[in-house]
Design a protein around this motif. Structure first.
Motif, PDB file in Angstrom:
ATOM      1  N   ARG A  34      72.444  37.703  72.345  1.00  0.00           N
ATOM      2  CA  ARG A  34      73.900  37.561  72.295  1.00  0.00           C
ATOM      3  C   ARG A  34      74.452  37.991  70.933  1.00  0.00           C
ATOM      4  O   ARG A  34      75.489  38.644  70.844  1.00  0.00           O
ATOM      5  CB  ARG A  34      74.281  36.116  72.588  1.00  0.00           C
ATOM      6  CG  ARG A  34      73.942  35.633  73.985  1.00  0.00           C
ATOM      7  CD  ARG A  34      74.542  34.266  74.253  1.00  0.00           C
ATOM      8  NE  ARG A  34      74.017  33.667  75.472  1.00  0.00           N
ATOM      9  CZ  ARG A  34      73.079  32.737  75.503  1.00  0.00           C
ATOM     10  NH1 ARG A  34      72.577  32.266  74.379  1.00  0.00           N
ATOM     11  NH2 ARG A  34      72.657  32.236  76.654  1.00  0.00           N
ATOM     12  N   THR A  35      73.744  37.589  69.884  1.00  0.00           N
ATOM     13  CA  THR A  35      74.207  37.940  68.537  1.00  0.00           C
ATOM     14  C   THR A  35      74.244  39.449  68.345  1.00  0.00           C
ATOM     15  O   THR A  35      75.238  40.009  67.849  1.00  0.00           O
ATOM     16  CB  THR A  35      73.293  37.293  67.489  1.00  0.00           C
ATOM     17  OG1 THR A  35      73.310  35.878  67.651  1.00  0.00           O
ATOM     18  CG2 THR A  35      73.765  37.637  66.081  1.00  0.00           C
ATOM     19  N   LEU A  36      73.160  40.129  68.719  1.00  0.00           N
ATOM     20  CA  LEU A  36      73.115  41.587  68.571  1.00  0.00           C
ATOM     21  C   LEU A  36      74.133  42.273  69.472  1.00  0.00           C
ATOM     22  O   LEU A  36      74.810  43.221  69.059  1.00  0.00           O
ATOM     23  CB  LEU A  36      71.708  42.090  68.879  1.00  0.00           C
ATOM     24  CG  LEU A  36      70.607  41.643  67.909  1.00  0.00           C
ATOM     25  CD1 LEU A  36      69.259  42.136  68.396  1.00  0.00           C
ATOM     26  CD2 LEU A  36      70.883  42.140  66.509  1.00  0.00           C
ATOM     27  N   ARG A  37      74.248  41.792  70.699  1.00  0.00           N
ATOM     28  CA  ARG A  37      75.207  42.411  71.622  1.00  0.00           C
ATOM     29  C   ARG A  37      76.628  42.289  71.095  1.00  0.00           C
ATOM     30  O   ARG A  37      77.379  43.266  71.052  1.00  0.00           O
ATOM     31  CB  ARG A  37      75.088  41.736  72.994  1.00  0.00           C
ATOM     32  CG  ARG A  37      76.044  42.277  74.053  1.00  0.00           C
ATOM     33  CD  ARG A  37      76.146  41.287  75.194  1.00  0.00           C
ATOM     34  NE  ARG A  37      76.705  40.010  74.748  1.00  0.00           N
ATOM     35  CZ  ARG A  37      76.525  38.858  75.403  1.00  0.00           C
ATOM     36  NH1 ARG A  37      75.799  38.828  76.498  1.00  0.00           N
ATOM     37  NH2 ARG A  37      77.059  37.749  74.933  1.00  0.00           N
ATOM     38  N   ASP A  38      76.996  41.080  70.675  1.00  0.00           N
ATOM     39  CA  ASP A  38      78.357  40.872  70.182  1.00  0.00           C
ATOM     40  C   ASP A  38      78.600  41.656  68.900  1.00  0.00           C
ATOM     41  O   ASP A  38      79.691  42.203  68.686  1.00  0.00           O
ATOM     42  CB  ASP A  38      78.610  39.385  69.938  1.00  0.00           C
ATOM     43  CG  ASP A  38      78.560  38.569  71.228  1.00  0.00           C
ATOM     44  OD1 ASP A  38      78.649  39.186  72.310  1.00  0.00           O
ATOM     45  OD2 ASP A  38      78.426  37.337  71.147  1.00  0.00           O
ATOM     46  N   HIS A  39      77.587  41.705  68.036  1.00  0.00           N
ATOM     47  CA  HIS A  39      77.766  42.400  66.754  1.00  0.00           C
ATOM     48  C   HIS A  39      78.001  43.887  66.963  1.00  0.00           C
ATOM     49  O   HIS A  39      78.971  44.453  66.440  1.00  0.00           O
ATOM     50  CB  HIS A  39      76.538  42.186  65.877  1.00  0.00           C
ATOM     51  CG  HIS A  39      76.528  43.042  64.649  1.00  0.00           C
ATOM     52  ND1 HIS A  39      77.336  42.796  63.562  1.00  0.00           N
ATOM     53  CD2 HIS A  39      75.807  44.150  64.345  1.00  0.00           C
ATOM     54  CE1 HIS A  39      77.120  43.712  62.637  1.00  0.00           C
ATOM     55  NE2 HIS A  39      76.191  44.543  63.089  1.00  0.00           N
TER      56      HIS A  39
ATOM     57  N   LEU B  55      72.639  45.401  60.111  1.00  0.00           N
ATOM     58  CA  LEU B  55      72.258  44.272  60.953  1.00  0.00           C
ATOM     59  C   LEU B  55      73.184  43.095  60.719  1.00  0.00           C
ATOM     60  O   LEU B  55      73.643  42.871  59.592  1.00  0.00           O
ATOM     61  CB  LEU B  55      70.820  43.865  60.659  1.00  0.00           C
ATOM     62  CG  LEU B  55      69.744  44.898  61.011  1.00  0.00           C
ATOM     63  CD1 LEU B  55      68.385  44.364  60.615  1.00  0.00           C
ATOM     64  CD2 LEU B  55      69.777  45.222  62.486  1.00  0.00           C
ATOM     65  N   PRO B  56      73.461  42.328  61.750  1.00  0.00           N
ATOM     66  CA  PRO B  56      74.300  41.137  61.570  1.00  0.00           C
ATOM     67  C   PRO B  56      73.547  40.055  60.835  1.00  0.00           C
ATOM     68  O   PRO B  56      72.315  40.018  60.870  1.00  0.00           O
ATOM     69  CB  PRO B  56      74.615  40.713  63.015  1.00  0.00           C
ATOM     70  CG  PRO B  56      73.412  41.172  63.787  1.00  0.00           C
ATOM     71  CD  PRO B  56      72.981  42.467  63.129  1.00  0.00           C
TER      72      PRO B  56
END
Length: 603
Positions: free
Chosen positions: A533-538, A415-416
């Motif tokens: 956005r965080t999960l998508r980018d990560h 996970l990020p």
């Protein structure tokens, strides 16, 4: 953050650039931004007039913030370290943040009930820069009363819990923990690494030890997660004296030590481990290319086998990218479901609050009970919003873990680091006060006029009938009928006025709850969009980084030179690069091991 960690991340970024990996350099730049500001965020929360500001002053070692015996804090005040004393006020204006510099001596005119009643100026927060050593590495936030004070910041203060590194729940040592305070503690423990209960004004209450024992029992029986919470007895009055013996007796040094070791040190340890882990991941991806090339150069006959293995690895990466539609669909559907569920949960909780409020108004006269009713409603609304925020935080973590399962078989299900929304809720538009309805005045003169208007018809009607019998218009019968009808008219009018006041009060409650739903719902949607956005980018970056690493390794394996001299020279270069990366990896492991496992109070 230590200089060694900053140098480590800087060196890793330079290596990523030198080896032609801008994707990894971008990843490390995010890490560098994350570790640049290592100041822990500490919320000082509690009921109205519990001594929060006095405690903050005691921790700071002086009267830095304004206090008043009868006037409470209305605007959150953030204390940060700086060489020069300064104060900055901030508020949201048309989607942007407006700031205003004021003299430190004028702070009381803007953040207390005495100078800024009900925060009429609309300040979202104040930031006080102070040359106090204890503030190094932290932001100490003095918040308005949570529940006991009808403050426009009461809801947004509760919403800030997920972004805090620590919460100090301030309670008066003269009484036991209340049910709302226990609920606040449970909420804080669910989302904050460090939580402590601080008893204040022990110098005024000789029986504070008995209260501390009772509070310990309440915490132990409330929930298993609260059994390890520390209870710290303090006295701001003793701490602010110049005598060292009184300072030691005040309990404030123990609180400062908790902030220094558990809060500031714990945050630094978590950030250090996160940054070191990111550097280790980058080192592994960079080393894979050189190890494959070294193996191929050392044994040319293995080049074909390595190339075949790399082709299979590329096929796995291609399959991973083919599965992108699945994890992206999971993320998109999960986010939409979360938005719907969290909004429904918020509306359902506040609908229950509204129903309870309307039931309470049905049994009372709002004109007489409004001063007690409004703070109670704020407390109920704050508790509902805080519970919704905690539940949203838990659901977002669940969604992140669910999306990560699509990558687990490729070893990329990490996970990020989810960034804490520091200052986000403080910058949000505060929810307005519960507006008091403009109740119709029902004084003596108005009662007299209504009674006379009702009695007029009775006097005239009965008087006209009695004149047939030869009596005067005004006689005992007509006067009695007038008094009877006038009294009934006055009673009926009072009942109608009470129903109007109740209806107006209910309408005010509904408007206020609608405002809360609007603001809290917007904050939830903004948070979920940021998580998406965080999960998508990560995970998109994870797939791309794996593919680039394998492509680079494949090219290195295929670029084996047939000429022996060139091969040996290249082998020496590859060995040297691997030694550099190995040294960088050892530095990262050494820095990570140096912080150990941080002990988290209340985690």
């Amino acid at each position: 953050m230590s200089k060694d960690l900053v140098d480590l991340v800087k060196t890793a970024r330079q290596a990523a650039i030198a080896y032609g990996r801008p994707d990894l350099e971008k990843r490390l730049s995010t890490v560098a931004e994350s570790v640049a500001d290592d100041r822990a965020r500490v919320l000082v929360m509690g009921e109205f007039k519990a001594g929060k500001t006095e405690l903050v002053n005691a921790v700071l070692g002086g009267r830095a913030l304004p206090t008043h015996a009868h006037k409470a804090t209305t605007v959150p005040t953030i204390c940060v370290y700086g060489a020069q004393r300064a104060v900055t006020l901030a508020r949201a204006v048309e989607g942007s943040q407006e700031q205003q510099q004021i003299a430190p001596a004028q702070l009381a005119e803007h953040v207390t009930e005495a100078g800024n009643p009900d925060n009429a100026a609309g300040w979202s927060h104040a930031e006080a820069t102070l040359p106090v050593d204890v503030l190094e590495g932290m932001r100490l936030v003095d918040t308005p009363g949570a529940g006991g004070l009808a403050s426009p910041s009461s809801v947004s203060t509760m919403a800030e819990l997920p972004g805090a590194d620590a919460v100090l729940l301030v309670c008066d040592a003269g009484r036991e923990l209340t049910a709302p305070e226990l609920a606040l503690v449970r909420t804080a423990v669910a989302v904050c690494p460090t939580v402590a209960v601080v008893l204040t004004r022990t110098d005024l209450h000789p029986h504070w030890r008995r209260i501390a024992d009772l509070d310990r029992g309440h915490l132990d029986h409330a929930h298993e997660s609260l059994r390890r919470l520390p209870i710290l007895p303090t006295s701001a009055a003793l701490a602010l004296h110049d005598e060292a013996s009184l300072l030691a007796e005040s309990g404030v040094p123990e609180l400062r030590e908790l902030l220094r070791t558990e809060v500031v040190g714990g945050r630094q340890a978590r950030r250090t481990r996160m940054a070191a882990d990111e550097v280790l991941v980058v080192c592994e991806q960079l080393s894979a290319r050189f190890r494959a090339e070294r193996d191929a150069l050392a044994d040319p006959d293995r080049a074909r086998r390595i190339s075949d293995e790399l082709e299979r690895s590329k096929a796995r990466v291609a399959a991973l990218r083919d599965r992108a539609a699945r994890w992206q669909q999971t993320l998109n559907d999960g986010t939409q479901d979360l938005v719907s569920d969290i909004e429904y949960d918020l509306r359902d909780r506040l609908r229950t609050v509204t129903a309870d409020a309307e039931a309470a108004l049905d049994d009372t006269d709002p004109a007489k009970t409004w001063e007690q009713f409004a703070p109670w409603l704020h407390q109920q609304v704050s508790a509902a919003v805080a519970t919704n925020v905690v539940w949203a935080e838990e659901r977002t973590r669940w969604l992140a873990e669910r999306v990560a399962t699509h990558f687990a078989e490729d070893g990329a299900g990490v996970l990020p680091p989810m960034a804490s929304p520091e200052g986000q809720s403080m910058a949000a538009d505060p929810v307005g006060l519960l507006a008091a309805p403009d109740h119709e005045k029902f004084g003596l003169s108005q009662s007299l006029m209504i009674g006379m208007r009702g009695s007029y018809g009775g006097v005239l009607m009965i008087g006209m009938l009695t004149t047939i019998a030869g009596m005067a218009l005004l006689n005992p019968f007509s006067v009695g009928a007038g008094l009877l009808l006038g009294s009934k008219t006055l009673v009926d009018e009072r009942k109608r006025a009470l129903r109007r006041r109740q209806a107006e009060a209910k309408q005010a409650v509904r408007r206020h709850v609608d405002d809360v739903i609007f603001q809290a719902g917007k904050n939830s949607r903004d948070m979920l969009r940021e998580v998406q956005r965080t999960l998508r980018d990560h995970f998109t970056g994870t797939a791309e980084q794996l593919e680039r690493s394998l492509n680079a390794t494949s090219q290195a394996a295929k670029a084996v030179e047939a000429d022996g001299a060139k091969r040996q020279a290249r082998l020496a270069d590859v060995e040297a690069e691997l030694e550099r990366l190995d040294a960088l990896e050892k530095r990262a492991r050494r820095i990570r091991e140096s912080v150990g496992t941080a002990r988290l109070v209340g985690a």
